[in-house]
Scaffold this active site. Structure first.
Site, PDB file in Angstrom:
ATOM      1  CB  CYS A  89      -0.228   2.547   3.821  1.00  0.00           C
ATOM      2  SG  CYS A  89      -1.740   2.265   4.742  1.00  0.00           S
ATOM      3  CG  HIS A 180       2.711   2.456   7.680  1.00  0.00           C
ATOM      4  ND1 HIS A 180       2.924   3.799   7.461  1.00  0.00           N
ATOM      5  CD2 HIS A 180       1.386   2.259   7.521  1.00  0.00           C
ATOM      6  CE1 HIS A 180       1.783   4.396   7.189  1.00  0.00           C
ATOM      7  NE2 HIS A 180       0.826   3.483   7.214  1.00  0.00           N
ATOM      8  CD  GLU A 182       6.497   4.140   7.191  1.00  0.00           C
ATOM      9  OE1 GLU A 182       6.482   3.078   6.538  1.00  0.00           O
ATOM     10  OE2 GLU A 182       5.461   4.776   7.468  1.00  0.00           O
TER      11      GLU A 182
HETATM   12  N1  GLN Z   1      -6.611   5.192   5.371  1.00  0.00           N
HETATM   13  C1  GLN Z   1      -5.659   5.885   4.571  1.00  0.00           C
HETATM   14  C2  GLN Z   1      -6.220   6.217   3.184  1.00  0.00           C
HETATM   15  O1  GLN Z   1      -7.231   5.746   2.800  1.00  0.00           O
HETATM   16  C3  GLN Z   1      -4.372   5.093   4.427  1.00  0.00           C
HETATM   17  C4  GLN Z   1      -3.739   4.892   5.782  1.00  0.00           C
HETATM   18  C5  GLN Z   1      -2.255   4.856   5.782  1.00  0.00           C
HETATM   19  O2  GLN Z   1      -1.560   5.277   4.847  1.00  0.00           O
HETATM   20  N2  GLN Z   1      -1.727   4.416   6.899  1.00  0.00           N
HETATM   21  O3  GLN Z   1      -5.625   6.965   2.496  1.00  0.00           O
END
Ligand code: GLN
Length: 206
Positions: A89, A180, A182
């Site tokens: 992410c 994610h 985890e």
């Molecule tokens: N929206 C976050 C970003 O732009 C990422 C979200 C996440 O890691 N769950 O950094």
């Protein structure tokens, strides 16, 4: 015959998790459950002796600012160019070559373009099955204000898709996903990273 002390002390792969902001603890627990020795990386000296790293989810803009204020940026830049790394992410955004609306440059270790928060706001976060043939059936993706991968460069393989679009990419020893892993009890993604991407031996399977 007993194994030499050195061999025994380096038995488990040492995997650092960037712990400036975001989801350090659950990644560390997942890695330990796979048979790794997990540690938190929040200062440059924590990089010494690591075999691989995870860049977790969180807020990429905040993480990039903290990389500079902690003095970690140059060490992490070197690490992602030479050692195995998994970004999840916000971690994928950090590894990307291009991403939008960030206060500092990304690390650029993966030739992809990421669009931040591209599924919508927090209320549009969702959980659904992703298609990752190398990992087997039934892998759940938890997408939280996730980015979308808008461009995949030459030399970058797509290993996971959701509704046909790329959500997991890999170039050699660098892999990244937009969800994610985890947050589910399924350890396949961490184990795949350690064994297949990083090429490290695990004595215990999850
Ligand atoms: N929206 C976050 C970003 O732009 C990422 C979200 C996440 O890691 N769950 O950094």
């Amino acid at each position: 015959m007993r194994a030499p002390a050195e061999a025994m002390s380096h038995g488990r792969p040492r995997v650092g998790v960037l712990g400036l902001q975001g989801d350090f603890a659950l990644h560390a627990a997942a890695l330990e459950a796979c048979g790794c020795e997990a540690s938190r990386v929040s200062l440059p000296e924590h990089l010494a002796g690591l075999d691989a790293m995870v860049l977790p989810g969180g807020e990429s803009s905040t993480m990039l600012r903290l990389l500079d204020s902690t003095g970690l940026r140059s060490g992490i830049e070197r690490f992602v160019r030479t050692k195995p790394v998994l970004g999840t992410c916000a971690g994928l955004i950090l590894l990307s070559r291009e991403a939008d609306r960030l206060p500092r440059p990304t690390l650029g270790a993966l030739d992809i373009t990421a669009e931040r928060n591209a599924w919508g706001r927090q209320v549009h976060s969702f959980c659904d099955l992703v298609d990752a043939p190398e990992l087997g059936e039934g892998l759940q993706g938890v997408f939280i204000r996730a980015p979308r991968i808008r461009r995949v460069g030459k030399g970058v393989q797509v290993f996971a898709r959701y509704q046909g679009e790329p959500v997991g990419v890999r170039a050699g020893r660098v892999a990244a996903i937009t969800f994610h892993p985890e947050l589910t009890p399924d350890r396949r993604l961490h184990e795949w990273f350690v064994r297949e991407v990083a090429g490290l031996a695990l004595s215990k399977s999850a």
